[in-house]
Every structure is written in C-alpha cells, then in structure tokens.
Write an enzyme that holds these catalytic residues in place. Sequence first.
Site, mmCIF file in Angstrom:
data_model
loop_
_atom_site.group_PDB
_atom_site.id
_atom_site.type_symbol
_atom_site.label_atom_id
_atom_site.label_comp_id
_atom_site.label_asym_id
_atom_site.label_seq_id
_atom_site.Cartn_x
_atom_site.Cartn_y
_atom_site.Cartn_z
ATOM 1 N N SER A 1 -44.505 33.224 26.564
ATOM 2 C CA SER A 1 -43.528 33.129 25.482
ATOM 3 C C SER A 1 -42.581 34.314 25.466
ATOM 4 C CB SER A 1 -44.266 33.050 24.128
ATOM 5 O OG SER A 1 -43.360 33.085 23.046
ATOM 6 N N GLY A 2 -41.404 34.091 24.905
ATOM 7 C CA GLY A 2 -40.475 35.179 24.651
ATOM 8 C C GLY A 2 -40.711 35.831 23.311
ATOM 9 N N ASP A 3 -41.737 35.381 22.602
ATOM 10 C CA ASP A 3 -42.081 35.959 21.303
ATOM 11 C C ASP A 3 -43.601 35.918 21.168
ATOM 12 O OD1 ASP A 3 -41.852 36.699 18.400
ATOM 13 O OD2 ASP A 3 -39.745 36.245 18.763
ATOM 14 N N ASP A 4 -44.113 35.945 19.941
ATOM 15 C CA ASP A 4 -45.564 35.964 19.758
ATOM 16 C C ASP A 4 -46.199 34.701 20.332
ATOM 17 O OD1 ASP A 4 -45.380 38.385 18.251
ATOM 18 O OD2 ASP A 4 -44.822 37.207 16.483
ATOM 19 N N SER B 1 -46.655 37.687 27.187
ATOM 20 C CA SER B 1 -45.489 37.851 26.329
ATOM 21 C C SER B 1 -45.017 39.302 26.405
ATOM 22 C CB SER B 1 -45.816 37.482 24.878
ATOM 23 O OG SER B 1 -44.684 37.654 24.058
#
Length: 474
Positions: free
Chosen positions: A257-260, A291
């Site tokens: 993911s690019g986030d959590d 991530s």
Amino acid sequence: MDLKSSAILSHAAATIVIFGLLFLQAAECRNVKKIKDGVTYSAIKCRKHSALLTDFGAVGDGKTLNTKAFKAAVDHLSKSASKGGAQLIVPPGKWLTGSFNLTSHFTLFLHKDAIILGTQDESEWPILPVLPSYGRGRDAPDGRFSSLIFGTNLTDVIITGNNGTIDGQGAPWWDKFHKGLLNVTRPYLIEIMYSNHIQISNLTLINSPSWHVHPIYSSHITIQGITILAPVNVPNTDGINPDSCSQLRIEDCYIVSGDDCIAVKSGWDQYGIKVGMPTEHVVIRRLTCISPKSATVALGSEMSGGIRDVRVEDITAINTESSIRIKTAVGRGAYVKDIYARRVTLKTMKYVFWMTGAYGSHPNDDFDPKALPVIQNINYKDFVAENVTIPAQLDGIANDPFKGICMSNVSISLSANPTKLLWNCTGIEGITSNVTPKACDLLLQQQKPVDCAFPEDKLAIEGVNLTTCFAGFA
C-alpha cells in the site's frame, strides 16, 4: 537517480512481486476445492439460489459497461432473500462496471479468472452525503463518491471467490488528487455501512481510487485471505480500514500500500465525538504488510468515537515505515486503550514504535481544544526487528501523557545509519522489560522480568464457523 539507487529500487520491486505471487498462489488454494463445473468454498452461510452475471446480459470484454447488469442481477436475486438467500457468480472475463449496491442474504462470488473493473466514467459513481462521524469528505468538503461495491443496512453479506480480482483502475483519481482537482472525495473499492454478519474473503483487490475495504458502523465482520496491491507512492490507498465497528476478525492477508496497510478508525473530532461509536473487539493476525511510507497497523488518527480491545498477532512487515502507530491530536477526544500486540517480525523499518499526539488534520476549525484523547494500556511484546533507523518516536500531549505503555521481549537491530537519538520520548509513561537497545528513561526498565499483557479469552467473532458451499459456473 544513480545506478546503485536504481538497482536497489528494482530489487525491492522484485521482492514485492515475488512475495505477492507466492501469496496469490496460496490464496487460490485456500478454502477452495475445484470440482466439475464449479468449486466449493468456505462461507458463513450457503445460498439456496444462484445465477450467473451473464444471465442478465453482461459482457466480459473489458469494454462493455455492465453497471445495469450488476444492478439487475442484485435486484432479481434480492427476491430470494427470505427463501434461502442467493448468490451471484461472476464468471471468467473482464467485467467493466460503475458502482452497484448489494442486498441482504447475498453472496457475490468471483471466479479466479474474473476481474471486476471499476469504470473511469465518474457519472457511473453516485455521490453520497458525507459520513456523519466525519462531517466532511476526506479529499474535499462536499460529498463523496459511492464505493464500487456498496451496501448499507444489510445483514448476512458475503463477497468472496477463488481469488478473483476487483480492480478500481484508480489512476485518473490519483492524478486529480495530486493536482488538487477533486471537488468530491474519491470512492473506495468496497464499503459496507450499518450492517452485520459480513464476510470478505479470498479475493485480490488492486488499484482502488482511495481505501480498499471500509466497513463502517457495522459489526460481526470476517475478512480473510485478501491480497491488496496498490502503488506505494499513492497516498490514501489504505488496505483495510475498520471504522466504528465491533467484533471484527482480519486474518491471512497480504497488503502492499501507499498508506496504512490497516487503519483502525472511529470518526473525526467533534463529529466522531457526537456519533460516539467506537471500534472495539478486533483481532488482526497473520498479516504481511509492505508500506514504505506508512504503518503496518495504524490506530487513528480519526479515533474520536474511541478505539479499544484491539489484538494484533503474528505480523510481518517488510520495507515499511512503522509497525503499530498511534495517531491522535488535541480535539480528537475519546480514547485508544487496551491495545495488545505480540509476535511481530519487522525487516527494514524506519520506526518500530511510533506514537504521536500532534497529528493535526481537522475537519474544520470548530473542534474543541479541550477534547483531549486518553491513550492508555498499550502492550507490545515479542518483537524482532532488523535494519531499523529509529527504534521509537513516542510523543504524547503536554498535560495529557500517554499512560500504561508496556514493552517486553523486544530485539531491535539497527541499520547502517541509525538516528543519533534512538528513543525519542515526550509525554509518555510506562515500563520495559528485556528491550534492546535500551529504551528512554520515561519507560522504566524493570529489574525483574515482565511479560506484557495479551488477552487469553476469545472474541465472539473468533467463534464464527464457516461452512462449505458450492459455486457453479455452468
């Protein structure tokens, strides 16, 4: 970019792909048995009635828009809700569609060679009111697009398959976000609201415009065997975000993911305080997370309904910014308490432990500065971390310290260039036992061995048994 940096990035990308392929192979076999003209699969409930998407005129060529076919299928099968329920089977093909709603006592089953594609035509995504516990959209003040697969006020809903794929085709949405062109908040891939007895399992979810899975104001949710893949440089492509939910089991998932990878939430400032619906009684286990810019498991920052009794175990994080991160701020109110984590393996991390009481990011300027969050009874044990830059950044709130922090049996190996101050701590209180390198003075080192708490009882959702069901493709 020099050749060395390029080689490192190429190696990291190859590693992610290899891990993903291995997980996909395992997911395809999990709980699914091939038989003539169909497969068996595991679910919370089987269905008496069944139909193929093609029965409603759908064309799986990746170009024909099938929104009407999905809606017609769900509407037709909803008539069987009181007659043993129904399942809609998505056969092999690429099925382009806009947003569509689910119904109760219903299963959406994806064949392993089926791909549901989210259309990039915004007119096919209805606009919904903002969530009451948020008060505004996350990307823009006014409204939000409906998720690709949406359901509200439902019971007994299953979204599953033998590792079929749901592709949000999020690139145009990401581009508009980066350029500041959004007037409405980006859609999620799957969102279930005000519902209970939900199963999401054995699927691959990719390229959501924003969050991938968002259960909210719901209970008794099982999420198993999900692979989530998003570019690591696109913000807000969170994996699984339970929000004001109770009795939730997340297990055996692989998330890039690019986030959590997982973010536990419960509403934003005064709006979340008013709704007052906590996320509680959650178990997260056997998660693999990649991530580089965010957390393996985040608690907050939107936690104004409260977060409590979250149990995290048997976690692996690789090339990830932090393990478990608590995010909050003045104005959030409520609490994050009774948090437990054990058997966590970390490889190439910026932080191991990260807490912040100054996350900021408010829906507007009307938040109450006297609404201080309570952070207490945080328990971490049996962590092994390699190639770490910063063991801990722990920042409470002035006059509102984070209390009852316990860390035991933690081994952290540093990177070649660690930060000079290994443990940076303010506004916290707690203890450590058998933690290396030695923690900050605010976490008192115990002379006698201490084993931080982890509950021995089982949550009600862990007692939910799955049964063997059949999906026919002919």
